[in-house]
Design a protein around this motif. Sequence first.
Motif, PDB file in Angstrom:
ATOM      1  N   CYS A   1       0.847  -1.187   0.000  1.00 24.74           N
ATOM      2  CA  CYS A   1       0.000   0.000   0.000  1.00 24.74           C
ATOM      3  C   CYS A   1       0.887   1.243   0.000  1.00 24.74           C
ATOM      4  O   CYS A   1       1.725   1.422   0.878  1.00 24.74           O
ATOM      5  CB  CYS A   1      -0.923   0.016   1.217  1.00 24.74           C
TER       6      CYS A   1
ATOM      7  N   GLY B   1      -0.649   4.265  -0.266  1.00 19.97           N
ATOM      8  CA  GLY B   1      -1.573   5.353   0.074  1.00 19.97           C
ATOM      9  C   GLY B   1      -0.908   6.299   1.071  1.00 19.97           C
ATOM     10  O   GLY B   1       0.141   5.982   1.642  1.00 19.97           O
ATOM     11  N   THR B   2      -1.524   7.439   1.287  1.00 13.55           N
ATOM     12  CA  THR B   2      -0.881   8.485   2.087  1.00 13.55           C
ATOM     13  C   THR B   2      -0.473   8.009   3.480  1.00 13.55           C
ATOM     14  O   THR B   2       0.677   8.215   3.914  1.00 13.55           O
ATOM     15  CB  THR B   2      -1.833   9.690   2.216  1.00 13.55           C
ATOM     16  N   ALA B   3      -1.401   7.378   4.193  1.00 11.86           N
ATOM     17  CA  ALA B   3      -1.099   6.960   5.572  1.00 11.86           C
ATOM     18  C   ALA B   3       0.084   5.997   5.598  1.00 11.86           C
ATOM     19  O   ALA B   3       0.972   6.102   6.459  1.00 11.86           O
ATOM     20  CB  ALA B   3      -2.326   6.324   6.215  1.00 11.86           C
ATOM     21  N   CYS B   4       0.101   5.067   4.671  1.00 10.32           N
ATOM     22  CA  CYS B   4       1.194   4.090   4.636  1.00 10.32           C
ATOM     23  C   CYS B   4       2.492   4.762   4.188  1.00 10.32           C
ATOM     24  O   CYS B   4       3.570   4.461   4.708  1.00 10.32           O
ATOM     25  CB  CYS B   4       0.832   2.929   3.706  1.00 10.32           C
TER      26      CYS B   4
ATOM     27  N   CYS C   1      -4.696   3.055  -0.815  1.00  9.27           N
ATOM     28  CA  CYS C   1      -5.342   2.699   0.456  1.00  9.27           C
ATOM     29  C   CYS C   1      -6.232   1.453   0.407  1.00  9.27           C
ATOM     30  O   CYS C   1      -7.177   1.386  -0.370  1.00  9.27           O
ATOM     31  CB  CYS C   1      -6.175   3.871   0.943  1.00  9.27           C
ATOM     32  N   VAL C   2      -5.883   0.476   1.234  1.00  8.00           N
ATOM     33  CA  VAL C   2      -6.685  -0.747   1.280  1.00  8.00           C
ATOM     34  C   VAL C   2      -7.695  -0.702   2.424  1.00  8.00           C
ATOM     35  O   VAL C   2      -8.366  -1.683   2.709  1.00  8.00           O
ATOM     36  CB  VAL C   2      -5.789  -2.011   1.393  1.00  8.00           C
ATOM     37  N   GLY C   3      -7.788   0.438   3.097  1.00  3.58           N
ATOM     38  CA  GLY C   3      -8.831   0.634   4.101  1.00  3.58           C
ATOM     39  C   GLY C   3      -8.447   0.241   5.511  1.00  3.58           C
ATOM     40  O   GLY C   3      -9.310   0.168   6.383  1.00  3.58           O
ATOM     41  N   THR C   4      -7.180  -0.020   5.734  1.00  2.91           N
ATOM     42  CA  THR C   4      -6.737  -0.365   7.091  1.00  2.91           C
ATOM     43  C   THR C   4      -5.599   0.576   7.504  1.00  2.91           C
ATOM     44  O   THR C   4      -4.550   0.128   7.970  1.00  2.91           O
ATOM     45  CB  THR C   4      -6.262  -1.838   7.170  1.00  2.91           C
ATOM     46  N   CYS C   5      -5.849   1.868   7.356  1.00  2.46           N
ATOM     47  CA  CYS C   5      -4.803   2.872   7.609  1.00  2.46           C
ATOM     48  C   CYS C   5      -4.269   2.809   9.038  1.00  2.46           C
ATOM     49  O   CYS C   5      -3.122   3.178   9.304  1.00  2.46           O
ATOM     50  CB  CYS C   5      -5.333   4.271   7.334  1.00  2.46           C
TER      51      CYS C   5
END
Length: 184
Positions: free
Chosen positions: A100, A102-105, A141-145
């Motif tokens: 992932c 995504g931003t958080a990761c 994002c896979v939804g588990t930030c």
Amino acid sequence: MTTCPHCPTDNWPELERGYRAMLPEDVLAFIDGNRDREHSESLLIATLHMVQDHFGHLGPGHLEAVAQLMQIPLAKVTGVATFYHYFRLQPRGRFLINVCLGTACYVKGAEKVAQKLMDELGIHFGETSKDGVFSLESTRCVGTCGLAPVVMIGEEVHGPLAPGQVPALLETYLARAAEEMAKV
Ligand code: FES
């Protein structure tokens, strides 16, 4: 008789039969249905997507069949297939690793995890390890930030994952692959 503008031979019908045999019915119908339209890049991309959805990847034979049946130079078809990262030119490995980004990761160090995976596996995004066990791809994002940085292997989520944990994680899946092979 149908003739192929690229082939000076008169055996195009025979060649065409061979190429048609390499592609599934829905792809052939799509190509036939768009035969009279100008072959834009978007049409070629749509065709390649359908082929990949069916086979899981785009092999050299698939690319050649698409080129011949759409009568587009093979170099162009190959160029499109290699340019877009979502096309896979090798069969997918037993386990698909999705990093992932995504931003958080990303802010929690996903890039370092990705680099460690590449170093350990000796491959880049879009490639499959030599042993055929792992394919490496990236996702958003896979939804588990809350677990960032996250790596998905198949349907399983791993996180938060530090680069140093990568070798042991890969070992777990290698052992699983070996177990599966032993049962075959
Ligand atoms: S950004 Fe990676 S799980 Fe949301």
